[in-house]
Each structure stands twice: as structure tokens, then as C-alpha cells.
Scaffold this motif. Structure first.
Motif, PDB file in Angstrom:
ATOM      1  N   ALA A  57      -7.177 -10.793   3.456  1.00 39.64           N
ATOM      2  CA  ALA A  57      -7.312  -9.324   3.362  1.00 39.64           C
ATOM      3  C   ALA A  57      -5.937  -8.671   3.242  1.00 39.64           C
ATOM      4  N   VAL A  58      -5.000  -9.176   4.044  1.00 40.85           N
ATOM      5  CA  VAL A  58      -3.639  -8.617   3.993  1.00 40.85           C
ATOM      6  C   VAL A  58      -3.067  -8.815   2.590  1.00 40.85           C
ATOM      7  N   GLN A  59      -3.241 -10.024   2.083  1.00 42.89           N
ATOM      8  CA  GLN A  59      -2.688 -10.336   0.765  1.00 42.89           C
ATOM      9  C   GLN A  59      -3.305  -9.429  -0.308  1.00 42.89           C
ATOM     10  N   MET A  60      -4.598  -9.252  -0.190  1.00 48.46           N
ATOM     11  CA  MET A  60      -5.279  -8.416  -1.173  1.00 48.46           C
ATOM     12  C   MET A  60      -4.800  -6.966  -1.088  1.00 48.46           C
ATOM     13  N   SER A  61      -4.608  -6.512   0.133  1.00 48.30           N
ATOM     14  CA  SER A  61      -4.179  -5.120   0.281  1.00 48.30           C
ATOM     15  C   SER A  61      -2.795  -4.915  -0.323  1.00 48.30           C
ATOM     16  N   GLU A  62      -1.997  -5.994  -0.359  1.00 46.57           N
ATOM     17  CA  GLU A  62      -0.646  -5.874  -0.916  1.00 46.57           C
ATOM     18  C   GLU A  62      -0.702  -5.612  -2.421  1.00 46.57           C
ATOM     19  N   SER A  63      -1.798  -6.037  -3.063  1.00 45.42           N
ATOM     20  CA  SER A  63      -1.877  -5.889  -4.521  1.00 45.42           C
ATOM     21  C   SER A  63      -2.035  -4.423  -4.923  1.00 45.42           C
ATOM     22  N   ALA A  64      -2.505  -3.606  -3.991  1.00 42.43           N
ATOM     23  CA  ALA A  64      -2.598  -2.176  -4.296  1.00 42.43           C
ATOM     24  C   ALA A  64      -1.451  -1.488  -3.568  1.00 42.43           C
ATOM     25  N   ASP A  65      -0.899  -0.492  -4.191  1.00 39.68           N
ATOM     26  CA  ASP A  65       0.193   0.206  -3.535  1.00 39.68           C
ATOM     27  C   ASP A  65      -0.405   1.187  -2.534  1.00 39.68           C
ATOM     28  N   ALA A  66      -0.848   0.655  -1.437  1.00 39.03           N
ATOM     29  CA  ALA A  66      -1.535   1.486  -0.456  1.00 39.03           C
ATOM     30  C   ALA A  66      -1.115   1.043   0.930  1.00 39.03           C
ATOM     31  N   PRO A  67       0.027   1.551   1.387  1.00 45.84           N
ATOM     32  CA  PRO A  67       0.556   1.095   2.673  1.00 45.84           C
ATOM     33  C   PRO A  67      -0.433   1.229   3.813  1.00 45.84           C
ATOM     34  N   GLU A  68      -1.277   2.249   3.729  1.00 38.77           N
ATOM     35  CA  GLU A  68      -2.210   2.410   4.832  1.00 38.77           C
ATOM     36  C   GLU A  68      -3.218   1.272   4.860  1.00 38.77           C
ATOM     37  N   ALA A  69      -3.710   0.912   3.686  1.00 37.04           N
ATOM     38  CA  ALA A  69      -4.637  -0.211   3.602  1.00 37.04           C
ATOM     39  C   ALA A  69      -3.940  -1.466   4.121  1.00 37.04           C
ATOM     40  N   GLN A  70      -2.683  -1.598   3.755  1.00 34.25           N
ATOM     41  CA  GLN A  70      -1.932  -2.766   4.213  1.00 34.25           C
ATOM     42  C   GLN A  70      -1.796  -2.749   5.735  1.00 34.25           C
ATOM     43  N   GLY A  71      -1.488  -1.568   6.250  1.00 30.96           N
ATOM     44  CA  GLY A  71      -1.348  -1.443   7.701  1.00 30.96           C
ATOM     45  C   GLY A  71      -2.639  -1.804   8.409  1.00 30.96           C
ATOM     46  N   ASN A  72      -3.741  -1.299   7.901  1.00 31.47           N
ATOM     47  CA  ASN A  72      -5.030  -1.571   8.534  1.00 31.47           C
ATOM     48  C   ASN A  72      -5.376  -3.048   8.487  1.00 31.47           C
ATOM     49  N   ALA A  73      -5.098  -3.679   7.335  1.00 29.16           N
ATOM     50  CA  ALA A  73      -5.393  -5.112   7.221  1.00 29.16           C
ATOM     51  C   ALA A  73      -4.536  -5.891   8.227  1.00 29.16           C
TER      52      ALA A  73
END
Ligand SMILES: Nc1ncnc2c1ncn2[C@@H]1O[C@H](COP(=O)(O)OP(=O)(O)OP(=O)(O)O)[C@@H](O)[C@H]1O
Ligand SMILES: [Mg+2]
Length: 981
Positions: A906-922
Motif C-alpha cells: 500500500a505504501v509503495q502504491m501510494s508513492e506512485s501518486a503525488d499525494a503525500p497525505e495518502a502516503q502518510g496514511n499508508a
């Protein structure tokens, strides 16, 4: 810890992403952000989720700075960005193209019946004469030497030319050749059927090559076992976005032109009997009701129709001539292929211009194919010739000459042979077609247009008058209209003249009726164009106007449906009169009449977020009024707004400037101020660094004057702009106060769209502002309830059912997963009932989280699985959410290794989008998983990274909470009794 983590995750969902906007704002004009901006208009609330609201940001600046593409998944995160070109205006003008059953012949949806109880069947117009047994045959002979050709040209002797009457026959003859393409289409249809997945095939070739013929041939042959939806884009009158959808739906419902409105409504209603919600949305854009739905809801309605039709057999949708399509229709078509969960084969016919005007149109992909249609071979051209000539053999020299001249373009061949036979340059002698004079002396016009012009030049005066009257109306035209538009002496001759034009292969009767008289169609749109161009400009202007008078009197109950079309004809009349030197003052009433229709169509387009059409229609309307006309700046103001939404900033700037000047000249201070505010909004969008220091002061200076003028719309816009500016500067308290004012004035102005757009912003401001969290949550609840109620009241239930994308996370933030579950479950059920398959994956993932928070891990797992089943692989939002919950469930079941792998994916996937919040949540999910597994060090590392992500976006609340979590983790490590070594 669980609740705290949830608070961090969800609280952060309501925060904004206020940084990094300015550097990305200045997209060059032409890099199209049209759809994204259109989609981001609050008119249609974007589906939202834990991450979404951060990606949205304060509207004007943010809507141009998306790096995350909100494409097929309507606002959910996707890893790529696709620049798009804006569509220039399209082609030549004429009247609406009446629907032609010949071209739409739908295969009925399985099991559907007419209201009469009769099963649906395919209609064949009277003009349709198929003679499959007439198939001609040809064989090769010695290659020929032809004038103008360096090489000898392969030649074929026509062995048998089929039945005929010694003249050129109608061209609705068997499809010749194209076996390879038909086979390819068949295979794709098989794949569609087997996989139950949509496919897109775009057939590309120059005019007259046979794209439409091929596609209709496929529908008539292999496509017969499928349900077909057939629509064609019109070559004129930009802004008629949904015309092809209307044509397709009316065709499928077997509606004829002459059917009374109640019959039309009833038949179309039958198609939507099981999906009335979708029916309302589609009816709103095909002229059946006055309702307005955002483009997104309309697209959903069409998608539901396709899915419901495809329950038994595949659906083939043919959208022809999409080089003339409006951007919003192209978006809808692409979306269908990307989101429909059903066997759909979308076939599109187009000239190559499409790829210049719309470079973003899909060209390749797993389920996407572009088919280049080559000219016919000599052999195939000979067979077409045989079909056309009917009986007897053809002198090989003549056949070779004709096929060489046509260079594989069947339209050219048809028209050339028709001309030669008409001129008696080629005739039948003893059953054999021969040339009357030496072939070298036969002239071949250089282009298809000059060929058609020579054919029309040979017509007698009556036929010429009749064909010209027809051409004013469009590729399809009404006999009633031709009679009304013809001079008195010609009127009684119209029926026989149309027969003669039919014999000459220039027009054909469609078999449908309008006001009790037949509808005809030009054999090809180029024939219409040439006939139209051949008229004196003055005559054209008179006829356009006369046609509108006639249609208004002949079909008074269809005026809404024809609004854009009537506007178009009056606009043509106006423009031509200007061209020929009529003084503008003399054209006032005509201009006003045209502007009235185009303006009202434009406002409707704006209301449904069809911004490309709105911008075009409104600007065209304004151009028909003199600069001192009081309506003009009003139209321009809305046009400017549409242009901003489209990302056409330079044009928007010009339009705003004109609006300001004209409103000032008219003494309309209220409008002038509103336009000035829009101008500031644009400036803040395109060059924020130039205005941000002075902007607040400038807007605040205008407010008292707007108040004294009681201009609530202007005030709503002013406060909205202030809200954006404060949000960007993280002045949440000021932003919240501005949001409250925005909402207040939008309501007083009765401006529902502004109101709907302001509600969620107010929610975010409240959550981020100085208001204590519990109070802010309470306020958000009230606002979201109001937002839901407003959307439901407007009948926008599809958007209303996305409320829990916000309210679910808000309840989680409030530490009330039960309430979150109830919000989400409500929408989940609605979406499920609506047959929605796209957004529901996100709702299911959120629901999984709400259920997980209550310790019901088994149920949470079920929702994870539902979400996984429905979410597209590249739907980052759903995938990250569901993987996070799944990982935590696995950790709780002591499957630590698997849980960690899942959380990391999930973390890796969130990195593919430029969405720090999504990354933070993952990362927070990962921290939870590691913590359950006892890996405190790893958990602390993940938390530290999460904090960095949140801080990078100024999201202080989630960052602080993650800090607290980190501290508590550190404490628990310290407190743990040390294990003696
Ligand atoms: N393979 C074919 N066999 C027989 N007739 C054909 C064939 N292909 C095209 N024709 C005839 O040629 C004419 C032009 O074809 P069609 O209208 O399909 O061209 P098109 O490529 O769709 O052109 P446009 O770009 O203008 O839409 C029509 O009258 C059609 O019936
Ligand atoms: Mg065509």
C-alpha cells in the motif's frame, strides 16, 4: 491507539494541501486541464475519500495544478497525468441533421418490448433496398495503359454485374471487400463477449473511404446478435454535445420523427423501466425534460443504460464522425470504455483530424485499437462498380479507367460513374457498358468536391432549387421544409424532383416522416456541402431564417430539443448578412433571437458542467449582440467562467476584460464588479505571486459596494475568492469565516451551484480552523447533511451518494466508527441499488475501515474483498485503502509477514501518486501493522516517515497526532521491563 491512529488518518483527510500550487499553476495555455477543471467544479462534488480532499485544495489555484490525474475514476487518485488538447471549433454550417433510421437500425435489447407488447425489431427505412443476391462478380484481364498514369493499371472484367435497370443503381448495395476488418471486428466482439469487458475500436480514413459503410456493414452482419446504439455527430453547431446519444437512444426505443412527445417519452421510458434514475439523467440531455444534471451524472446514466442492455447480449455502440464531437461527448465515450462493467464494443468512425484536435483520444492499449482503413483495391473497386452499374458486363478499358481515376475511394467512384452515365459518356450497348467517346477525352475532376460540383451543375433549375433547400437543413432534410422554403411555382414539383435526385444517387429517402412528410438524406455529407456552397449568400441567409420559422410552426412541441439548432440557423443567417454588408443595426432582432436560443442552451450546458459547450455557445450568443446590448456582458460573464474552468486562461482574460468594459459602459456597476472579481480570481489562478499581496485588500474594498447594490452573487464570488486565498495561506479561521459568507450569499442569490460548491469547503475550513475539534466535527456533520439534502433535492442522487466519502472519515475522526459505518452503509446501499460499479469500491474500502475500527474483523475482511473485486488495478485510492485495512486484519490474525508485505505494497502504491497525505496514511497503517507484530522500531520509523509526509504539506494536525503516537510508542518501550540477558 487504534482510535488515535484513526483520528490521525481521518483528521488529515479533512486537511488541505495548500502548498506547491503556485509553481504548477502556470500551465501553458493549450495544455488542457479542461476536463479536470470541469470535473473539479463543485457543481459535481467529486467523489472523495480519505485522500481526496487534500488533492482538491482551494479551488481556483488548485484546479490547475493537479499532478495526479483524475481521470476515469472521477477524482480518485491515479498515477499518471495526461495533457489534453482543447478542441477547436468545427466545420461548415447547416441545419440539424434529422435522425435517420437507416443509420440507426437498432437491434432491440434482449427481452425488451414496445409498450404495445410487440417485441422490438429492426426497422428498415423505405429507402433501404438491399439486394444481397445482386452480388456482382469480376475477373482480372490484361493491365491497361491509361492516360495520366505512368504504370499500367491492373484491370478486371466485370463478369456479372447483378440485376439492374440499365442505370446507376442506388448505393445501398452489398459491402465489398473489407474482409480483414470485418474479421478483426468479429474477433474483438468475441473477446468482448468472452471477457465481458468493453473494447474501443476507432476506424480512421479520409472522407468517402467507407468507414461508415464498414461499421454499418458489421452491425448488419456479425453485429446482429448484439444490441446496437447508433449515433452520429453533427458537422456543425458546436455545443450540441449529446446529439449522438439522443439519436442512439431514440433509435433504440424505435422512436420515429413524427411520434408525439408522449409516445417518445413512453418508449424511451420503457428502455429505462428498470433503471429510472439513469433514465432521468439521459432524458435530461435528449430534450425530453427540463431537468439539469451534471455531465458526470449523465455519463453515469449512459453507463447504466449500457450495462443494463448488456445483461444478456453484448452492446455495440457506434459513434460515427467523432471528429465533430464535443469534448464532453469524447470524455463520456472514453469513460464508458474505461468504466463500464459489461460487454461493450464501442465503435467510432472518424477522419484523421480527430487526432490533431484531440491528441488524448486513446490509440492503443489492451482494449483499444485504431483501425486505419485503406482505399479499396482495384479488384474491390471493380466489384463496387459492378454493384453500381447493375446488369451486364463492363468494357475492361472503361472499368480500368474508372477504378484508376477513383483511386480506391468508393464515394468518388459512385459519383464519377453516376456523372458519366448521366452525361451518356458511358452507356449500355447490348448488355455491355462502354464508353461513347475515347477514354482520353473523358474528363475526371481532380477532387471529389469538384466532381460533385460538376454533377450539381448539370441539374435542371427545379432540381437545383430543391437540393439547395435541402442542403440548408443539413445532411438529412424534410420534404415539408423543402416545400416551405421553395418558391411558389416549384412547390408542387418538389416530390417529383426529389424522386429524380434519388435516381441520380444524390439523395435518398430515409423512410421516416417529419410532420407527415418524408425525410431525405444526402447520399454523402460532401454532396450537401457542395449544394450549400453553390447558393448565393443572400439566399442562404433567407433560407436559414425561413427554416427556423417553418420548424417552429411545424413542430412546436419539439422546440426545446431543437434549441441549439434553431440558434445555429439564426446565427448563420446573421453572420451571412453581416458578410454581405447588411448594417448591424438592421440585424438587431435577428441577432437577439439567435442569441436568446444559444444563450439559453449555453446556460443549460454550464449548469450540467459541460463547460466546453457552454463556453462556445455563450460566446457565440454574445457575438450576435451589439456591444451596448445589456444581455451581452451577462452572457460573457458566464462564458468567462466556463473558459476558466476549461483552462483557456488567455481567452478567459480577454472575455472578462470585455465584460468589465461593456458593463461599465452600460452603467451596470453590479455586473462590472462581479466581472472584476472573476478577473481577480483568474489572476490569482494564473499569476498568484503578482496579486496575492494586494488581493485581499482589493476584494475587501469591493464588498461594501456589492452589499449596497445587494449583489449577492457578486458577494458570494468575492467571499469565495477570499476563502481560497486564506486557505492557501493556512489562515483557516479567516477561510472559515469567508466560507460562511460565501454560503450565505450563494443562498440569497438563489445560486444553487455556488452553494453546493461552498458547502464542502466550509467543512474543510471548519476542520482545519481554530474551532475546537469536537465543535468542528459537529459543524461538518451539519454541513454534510445539508450538502446531501441539497443534492438529493436537485435529484442528483448519484453525487449525493458520495457524501460519505466525506462524512465517513469525519465520523471516524470523531471517534465514532459506528456513525461512520451508518453513513457509508447508506451510500453503499444506494450505489449498489443504482448498479454503480466504479465509486462503490472506495465506499466499500472505507466501510471496511469503519467496521474494522469496531473490531468486526471478519466483516471488515468481506468489505475488503468486495472493494478488491471492484477496484481497478490502477485505482490508487481504493487499492491503498483496502490494502491498509487488509494488512491490519492480517496482523490481528497473527499473519505478520503477510500483513507487512500487504502494508508495504500500500505504501509503495501510494508513492506512485503525488499525494503525500495518502502516503502518510499508508505509512500509519504500516506502523499499526508493525506495532501489532511487536516491531516497535519499525513502527517508529514508519511514523517518522508519515510525519514527514504530513509536514511536507503543512498538515499540522495529522502530523501532531502522529508525533503523539510516536511519543507514546517511545514511552511504552521505555516502560517495558528489560529482559535480563
Ligand atoms: N466497401 C464498400 N463497398 C461498397 N460500397 C462502399 C464501400 N465503402 C464505401 N462504400 C460507399 O461509398 C460511399 C462513401 O462511404 P462512407 O460514407 O462509408 O465513407 P466514410 O469514410 O464514412 O466518409 P465520411 O468521412 O465522409 O464519413 C457510400 O455511399 C458507401 O455506401
Ligand atoms: Mg462516414
Amino acid at each position: 491507539m487504534r482510535v488515535l491512529r484513526c483520528l490521525i488518518a481521518t483528521r488529515s483527510s479533512a486537511a488541505r494541501e495548500p502548498t506547491r500550487c503556485h509553481d504548477r499553476l502556470q500551465r501553458p495555455e493549450g495544455v488542457d486541464v479542461a476536463r479536470r477543471t470541469a470535473r473539479q467544479r463543485g457543481a459535481s462534488r467529486r467523489p472523495r475519500d480519505l485522500f481526496r480532499s487534500h488533492e482538491r485544495g482551494p479551488r481556483p489555484p488548485r484546479r490547475h495544478d493537479r499532478e495526479v490525474h483524475r481521470g476515469r475514476d472521477h477524482g480518485r487518485l491515479r498515477p499518471t497525468a495526461t495533457p489534453r488538447g482543447r478542441r477547436p471549433s468545427s466545420g461548415p454550417g447547416s441545419r440539424r441533421d434529422a435522425r435517420d433510421p437507416r443509420d440507426r437500425e437498432p437491434t432491440p435489447p434482449s427481452g425488451l418490448r414496445h409498450p404495445s407488447g410487440e417485441p422490438y425489431r429492426r426497422l428498415h427505412g423505405r429507402g433501404r433496398r438491399r439486394r444481397h443476391h445482386d452480388r456482382p462478380a469480376a475477373g482480372p484481364v490484361e493491365p491497361l495503359e491509361l492516360k495520366g498514369k505512368a504504370e499500367r493499371v491492373p484491370a478486371y472484367q466485370l463478369l456479372h454485374a447483378g440485376a439492374g435497370e440499365g442505370r446507376v443503381r442506388r448505393v445501398d448495395l452489398p459491402l465489398v471487400g473489407r474482409a480483414e476488418q470485418l474479421l478483426a471486428l468479429s474477433e474483438i466482439l468475441d473477446e468482448v463477449r468472452e471477457t465481458s469487458r468493453p473494447h474501443l475500436v476507432t476506424v480512421v480514413a479520409p472522407a468517402g473511404t467507407g468507414k461508415s459503410r464498414l461499421l454499418h456493414g458489421f452491425l448488419d452482419g456479425r453485429g446482429r446478435g448484439s444490441t446496437s446504439l447508433v449515433g452520429r455527430c453533427l458537422p456543425y453547431g458546436e455545443g450540441i454535445t449529446y446529439w449522438p446519444i439522443a439519436e442512439a437512444v431514440r433509435g433504440l426505443a424505435h422512436v420515429l420523427e413524427d411520434d408525439p412527445a408522449e409516445v417518445v417519452a413512453e418508449r424511451v421510458g420503457t428502455l429505462f423501466a428498470d433503471i429510472p434514475d439513469a433514465g432521468r439523467r439521459v432524458a435530461s440531455v435528449i430534450g425530453l425534460t427540463d431537468d439539469v444534471y451534471p455531465a458526470e451524472e449523465v455519463a453515469w446514466g449512459v453507463r447504466r443504460l449500457v450495462e443494463s442492455l448488456a445483461t444478456r447480449d453484448p452492446v455495440i455502440m457506434l459513434l460515427d464522425d467523432i471528429h465533430w464531437a464535443e469534448q464532453t461527448l469524447l470524455d463520456l465515450a472514453k469513460e464508458l470504455v474505461e468504466t463500464v462493467d459489461a460487454p461493450l464494443l464501442l465503435l467510432c468512425g472518424t477522419r484523421r483530424d480527430l487526432f490533431d484536435d484531440h491528441p488524448e483520444w486513446p490509440k492503443d492499449g489492451e482494449r483499444v485499437r485504431v483501425m486505419d482503413l485503406a482505399p479499396l483495391s482495384h479488384d474491390e473497386s471493380n466489384l463496387v462498380l459492378g454493384s453500381l452499374l447493375g446488369t451486364g458486363t463492363v468494357d475492361p478499358a472503361v472499368a480500368g479507367w474508372l477504378t484508376a481515376a477513383a483511386e480506391g475511394n468508393p464515394l468518388f467512384l459512385e459519383q464519377l460513374i453516376s456523372m458519366l452515365v448521366e452525361d451518356e459518356a458511358v452507356r449500355q450497348e447490348d448488355g455491355r457498358w462502354v464508353a461513347v467517346k475515347p477514354l482520353e477525352e473523358l474528363e475526371v475532376p481532380a477532387t471529389i468536391t469538384s466532381l460533385l460540383a460538376s454533377r450539381l451543375d448539370r441539374l435542371g433549375p427545379t432540381d437545383r432549387t430543391v437540393i439547395e433547400r435541402g442542403s440548408v437543413m443539413g445532411q438529412s432534410f424534410f420534404r415539408g421544409g423543402v416545400e416551405a422554403l421553395s418558391p411558389e411555382p416549384v412547390r408542387p414539383l418538389v416530390p417529383s424532383s426529389l424522386d429524380s435526385l434519388e435516381t441520380k444517387e444524390l439523395v435518398h429517402s430515409t423512410g421516416d416522416l417529419f410532420v407527415g412528410l418524408p425525410i431525405y438524406r444526402f447520399q454523402h455529407v460532401l454532396i450537401r456541402d457542395v449544394a450549400y456552397e453553390g447558393m448565393l449568400k443572400r439566399t442562404r441567409a433567407d433560407l436559414h431564417e425561413a427554416f427556423v420559422d417553418w420548424v417552429e410552426q411545424a413542430a412546436p412541441d419539439r422546440l426545446r430539443e431543437f434549441e441549439e439548432i434553431r440558434g445555429y440557423h439564426l446565427e448563420q443567417a446573421y453572420k451571412i448578412r453581416i458578410e454581405i454588408g447588411t448594417p448591424t443595426v438592421a440585424l438587431g432582432p435577428l441577432g437577439e433571437r439567435a442569441a436568446d436560443h444559444l444563450g439559453s442552451a449555453g446556460r443549460r450546458a454550464m449548469a450540467r458542467s459541460d463547460v466546453p459547450a457552454a463556453a462556445t455557445l455563450l460566446r457565440r450568443a454574445a457575438a450576435l449582440l451589439p456591444p451596448d446590448h445589456p444581455e451581452r456582458p451577462k452572457l460573457l460573464l458566464v462564458a468567462a467562467e466556463a473558459l476558466i474552468e476549461q483552462g483557456a486562461f488567455t481567452e478567459a482574460d480577454d472575455t472578462i476584460q470585455t465584460t468589465i468594459d461593456e458593463a461599465a459602459a452600460l452603467g451596470n456597476r453590479s455586473l462590472e464588479l462581479t466581472a472584476r472579481i472573476l478577473g481577480l480570481e483568474l489572476a490569482y489562478t494564473t499569476a498568484p505571486e503578482e496579486v496575492e499581496d494586494s488581493l485581499v485588500k482589493r476584494v475587501e474594498r469591493m464588498i461594501p459596494e456589492l452589499e449596497s447594490l445587494a449583489n449577492h452573487e457578486g458577494l458570494a464570488r468575492a467571499w469565495r475568492l477570499l476563502m481560497f486565498v486564506h486557505e492557501m495561506a493556512l489562515r483557516w479561521g479567516d477561510a472559515e469565516a469567508a466560507a460562511v459568507k460565501t454560503l450565505e450569499h450563494a443562498r440569497s442569490a438563489g445560486h444553487r451551484l455556488l452553494e453546493i460548491r461552498a458547502i464542502p469547503s466550509l467543512g474543510y475550513c471548519a476542520l482545519n480552523g481554530p474551532t475546537p475539534v469536537p465543535e468542528a466535527i459537529g459543524r461538518c456533520r451539519i454541513l454534510l447533511d445539508a450538502s446531501r439534502a441539497t443534492l438529493e433535492e436537485l435529484g442528483w442522487s448519484f453525487l449525493a451518494a458520495q457524501t460519505s466519502f466525506d462524512s465517513g472519515p469525519v465520523e471516524l475522526l470523531a471517534g465514532d466508527p459506528k456513525a461512520a459505518e451508518s453513513e457509508l452503509a447508506r451510500d453503499y446501499q444506494t450505489l449498489e441499488r443504482m448498479g454503480e460499479k466504479n465509486y462503490i469500491s472506495t465506499t466499500a474500502a472505507l466501510l471496511a475501515r469503519a467496521v474494522y475500527e469496531q473490531g468486526r474483523y471478519g466483516e471488515a475482511r468481506t468489505f475488503v474483498e468486495i472493494s478488491r473485486e471492484l477496484a481497478a488495478d490502477d485505482d490508487v485510492t481504493s487499492q491503498v485503502l483496502l490494502r491498509g485495512v487488509h494488512a491490519m486484519i492480517l496482523a490481528r490474525a497473527n499473519e505478520h509477514a503477510e500483513a507487512e508485505t500487504m502494508a508495504r505494497s500500500a505504501v509503495q502504491m501510494s508513492e506512485s501518486a503525488d499525494a503525500p497525505e495518502a502516503q502518510g496514511n499508508a505509512l500509519l497503517d504500516l506502523a499499526e501493522v508493525l506495532s501489532i507484530a511487536g516491531d516497535r522500531e519499525g513502527a517508529a520509523g514508519a511514523l517518522t516517515q508519515a510525519i514527514a509526509r504530513f509536514e511536507s504539506k503543512g498538515m499540522s494536525v495529522p502530523a501532531e497526532r502522529a508525533q503523539a503516537q510516536l511519543a507514546s510508542l517511545a514511552r511504552s518501550v521505555a516502560e517495558e521491563p528489560s529482559v535480563p540477558s
